[in-house]
Design an enzyme around this catalytic site. Structure first.
Site, PDB file in Angstrom:
ATOM      1  N   ARG A 108       5.226   2.287  -5.398  1.00  0.00           N
ATOM      2  CA  ARG A 108       6.500   1.229  -4.969  1.00  0.00           C
ATOM      3  C   ARG A 108       5.804   0.258  -4.535  1.00  0.00           C
ATOM      4  O   ARG A 108       4.857   0.089  -3.835  1.00  0.00           O
ATOM      5  CB  ARG A 108       7.190   2.040  -3.719  1.00  0.00           C
ATOM      6  CG  ARG A 108       8.317   3.075  -4.174  1.00  0.00           C
ATOM      7  CD  ARG A 108       9.287   2.773  -5.129  1.00  0.00           C
ATOM      8  NE  ARG A 108      10.332   3.561  -5.455  1.00  0.00           N
ATOM      9  CZ  ARG A 108      10.135   4.249  -6.788  1.00  0.00           C
ATOM     10  NH1 ARG A 108       9.463   3.827  -7.467  1.00  0.00           N
ATOM     11  NH2 ARG A 108      11.165   5.221  -7.113  1.00  0.00           N
ATOM     12  N   HIS A 120       7.515  -1.599 -14.647  1.00  0.00           N
ATOM     13  CA  HIS A 120       8.130  -0.300 -13.902  1.00  0.00           C
ATOM     14  C   HIS A 120       8.289   0.671 -14.952  1.00  0.00           C
ATOM     15  O   HIS A 120       9.522   1.142 -15.294  1.00  0.00           O
ATOM     16  CB  HIS A 120       9.456  -0.760 -13.056  1.00  0.00           C
ATOM     17  CG  HIS A 120       9.666   0.722 -12.167  1.00  0.00           C
ATOM     18  ND1 HIS A 120      10.342   0.614 -10.916  1.00  0.00           N
ATOM     19  CD2 HIS A 120       9.335   2.076 -12.342  1.00  0.00           C
ATOM     20  CE1 HIS A 120      10.197   1.732 -10.309  1.00  0.00           C
ATOM     21  NE2 HIS A 120       9.781   2.515 -11.176  1.00  0.00           N
TER      22      HIS A 120
HETATM   23  P1  NAP Z   1       5.714  13.749  -3.626  1.00  0.00           P
HETATM   24  O1  NAP Z   1       5.411  14.871  -4.587  1.00  0.00           O
HETATM   25  O2  NAP Z   1       7.021  13.698  -2.735  1.00  0.00           O
HETATM   26  O3  NAP Z   1       4.466  13.269  -3.010  1.00  0.00           O
HETATM   27  C1  NAP Z   1       4.299  12.185  -2.145  1.00  0.00           C
HETATM   28  C2  NAP Z   1       2.907  12.185  -1.407  1.00  0.00           C
HETATM   29  O4  NAP Z   1       2.767  10.932  -0.479  1.00  0.00           O
HETATM   30  C3  NAP Z   1       2.679  13.295  -0.745  1.00  0.00           C
HETATM   31  O5  NAP Z   1       1.386  13.852  -0.895  1.00  0.00           O
HETATM   32  C4  NAP Z   1       2.836  12.957   0.770  1.00  0.00           C
HETATM   33  O6  NAP Z   1       2.045  13.503   1.816  1.00  0.00           O
HETATM   34  C5  NAP Z   1       2.334  11.437   0.905  1.00  0.00           C
HETATM   35  N1  NAP Z   1       3.064  10.850   1.724  1.00  0.00           N
HETATM   36  C6  NAP Z   1       4.172  10.468   2.138  1.00  0.00           C
HETATM   37  N2  NAP Z   1       4.335   9.829   3.321  1.00  0.00           N
HETATM   38  C7  NAP Z   1       3.011   9.478   3.713  1.00  0.00           C
HETATM   39  C8  NAP Z   1       2.555   8.886   4.717  1.00  0.00           C
HETATM   40  N3  NAP Z   1       3.303   8.351   5.400  1.00  0.00           N
HETATM   41  N4  NAP Z   1       0.987   8.778   4.914  1.00  0.00           N
HETATM   42  C9  NAP Z   1       0.525   9.207   4.023  1.00  0.00           C
HETATM   43  N5  NAP Z   1       1.053  10.224   3.109  1.00  0.00           N
HETATM   44  C10 NAP Z   1       2.380  10.070   2.592  1.00  0.00           C
HETATM   45  O7  NAP Z   1       5.910  12.341  -4.703  1.00  0.00           O
HETATM   46  P2  NAP Z   1       5.620  12.293  -6.114  1.00  0.00           P
HETATM   47  O8  NAP Z   1       6.536  12.818  -6.919  1.00  0.00           O
HETATM   48  O9  NAP Z   1       4.181  12.264  -6.390  1.00  0.00           O
HETATM   49  O10 NAP Z   1       6.080  10.795  -6.237  1.00  0.00           O
HETATM   50  C11 NAP Z   1       5.347   9.728  -5.440  1.00  0.00           C
HETATM   51  C12 NAP Z   1       6.194   8.321  -5.621  1.00  0.00           C
HETATM   52  O11 NAP Z   1       5.839   7.889  -7.082  1.00  0.00           O
HETATM   53  C13 NAP Z   1       7.527   8.493  -5.846  1.00  0.00           C
HETATM   54  O12 NAP Z   1       8.176   8.486  -4.331  1.00  0.00           O
HETATM   55  C14 NAP Z   1       8.179   7.166  -6.402  1.00  0.00           C
HETATM   56  O13 NAP Z   1       8.092   6.232  -5.531  1.00  0.00           O
HETATM   57  C15 NAP Z   1       6.642   6.920  -7.353  1.00  0.00           C
HETATM   58  N6  NAP Z   1       7.280   6.827  -8.916  1.00  0.00           N
HETATM   59  C16 NAP Z   1       6.923   5.843  -9.624  1.00  0.00           C
HETATM   60  C17 NAP Z   1       7.288   5.836 -10.881  1.00  0.00           C
HETATM   61  C18 NAP Z   1       7.122   4.787 -11.808  1.00  0.00           C
HETATM   62  O14 NAP Z   1       7.505   4.566 -12.796  1.00  0.00           O
HETATM   63  N7  NAP Z   1       6.349   3.648 -11.384  1.00  0.00           N
HETATM   64  C19 NAP Z   1       7.750   7.090 -11.332  1.00  0.00           C
HETATM   65  C20 NAP Z   1       7.962   8.258 -10.599  1.00  0.00           C
HETATM   66  C21 NAP Z   1       7.697   8.156  -9.432  1.00  0.00           C
HETATM   67  P3  NAP Z   1       2.331  15.274   1.910  1.00  0.00           P
HETATM   68  O15 NAP Z   1       1.389  16.027   0.931  1.00  0.00           O
HETATM   69  O16 NAP Z   1       1.475  15.357   3.324  1.00  0.00           O
HETATM   70  O17 NAP Z   1       3.664  15.516   2.188  1.00  0.00           O
END
Ligand code: NAP
Length: 303
Positions: A219, A266
């Site tokens: 993000r 994006h």
């Molecule tokens: P997810 O499975 O919820 O994983 C989030 C990760 O971030 C987890 O490892 C979590 O830690 C960690 N995290 C959250 N808050 C944190 C903090 N304060 N300090 C340290 N680590 C933290 O999410 P995901 O499916 O992998 O997706 C991640 C992000 O990618 C989405 O939220 C979205 O913003 C982005 N995204 C972008 C696109 C694009 O096209 N550019 C597409 C899809 C998604 P824990 O393991 O300890 O919970």
């Protein structure tokens, strides 16, 4: 028979065939509609861009099933009291892995030198092997861990950092310092929450080694834009950015013209209707049989 409201009108053409098929394959007889009296709706298939913003009248709704992975635009909605799930779609994950591996290899191999070489310079310097290029991934969730697996399969030494303590990963402020200091390539795959906003500020960017490359498909808010621009004059070699605080990125934003910033609009990873419809259908099946929903959002945590 459950009534499913598909409340993301712009996405309906993609899901019109895929969703009924996935629901039928999950063994559910359901009615899927794009409009319905709120008090009759059992499930809402949702996107944060939807015109539906007031969930108060949806009194019998068992879950709001989000089609996007990111949920920052809905977690703060005070009318949304129903369980909220986010999208963990194998198709989206596959796309993110391809984007991350592609851009990692671009920088690792120094591809730009040969693709744009107007002076026809013959420079036979070989890049190091992947095993000599430490990569750090901030955020080791569904996407970060899939990218880590793919990069490790190519021999990149990958350090992962996330919020909670996990074997073989770093966490906490000390862990972040260690993760940043080691990163020749840094990949940010964190959700946008109050804790991650401007996580990469001037002090933390300064910890990265000279020439480090940043890939941000997470993000835009994860990075302080001004701090990044200043760090590009100091220790950051290149930033490849897919996400921004304002999208589309305004035409006058310095990222567009900076010679060592690559902007992608994006497109790192999109939800794919066929695979995402199966995830939605599985959650409806779970709702109907009383099993716990997959990918429930913890609203206190914000992701
Ligand atoms: P997810 O499975 O919820 O994983 C989030 C990760 O971030 C987890 O490892 C979590 O830690 C960690 N995290 C959250 N808050 C944190 C903090 N304060 N300090 C340290 N680590 C933290 O999410 P995901 O499916 O992998 O997706 C991640 C992000 O990618 C989405 O939220 C979205 O913003 C982005 N995204 C972008 C696109 C694009 O096209 N550019 C597409 C899809 C998604 P824990 O393991 O300890 O919970």
């Amino acid at each position: 028979m459950p009534l499913i409201l598909f409340a993301a009108p712009s996405l309906w053409p993609e899901y019109r065939d895929a969703l009924p098929r996935a629901v039928a394959e999950a063994g559910i007889k359901a009615q899927i509609v794009t409009e319905a009296p709120p008090e009759q709706v059992d499930y809402i298939v949702y996107a944060p861009s939807s015109p539906l913003q007031d969930f108060t009248p949806y009194t019998r709704t068992k879950a709001v099933l989000n089609l996007w992975a990111g949920v920052e635009r809905i977690t703060g909605n005070p009318t949304l009291t129903q369980p909220l799930t986010r999208m963990v779609d194998p198709g989206l994950t596959e796309g993110m892995v391809e984007w991350v591996v592609g851009h990692t290899l671009r920088h690792h191999l120094g591809m730009d030198r040969h693709i744009v070489n107007p002076g026809h310079i013959w420079d036979p310097t070989c890049p190091p092997l992947a095993r000599e290029r430490p990569v750090t991934i901030l955020g080791m969730g569904a996407l970060g861990s899939a990218c880590a697996d793919a990069l490790r399969a190519l021999n990149f030494p990958v350090t992962g950092w996330s919020r909670s303590e996990k074997p073989g990963q770093l966490h906490g402020e000390d862990g972040l310092r260690q993760a940043l200091s080691a990163a020749q390539i840094l990949i940010t795959l964190l959700p946008k929450t109050p804790e991650t906003d401007s996580l990469l500020n001037a002090a933390r960017l300064a910890l990265l080694p000279q020439g480090a490359v940043i890939l941000n498909p997470g993000r835009g808010a994860l990075i302080d834009d001004d701090a990044l621009l200043a760090a590009l004059d100091r220790n950051i070699g290149h930033a490849t950015l897919d996400v921004f605080r304002i999208e589309p990125l305004p035409q006058d934003h310095p990222f567009w013209t900076h010679p060592r910033v690559t902007v992608t609009p994006h497109i790192a990873a999109d939800t794919r209707a066929i695979t995402a419809a199966r995830v939605i259908a599985e959650n409806i099946r779970r709702g109907e049989t009383g099993e716990p929903f997959l990918h429930l959002v913890d609203r206190a945590r914000g992701y």
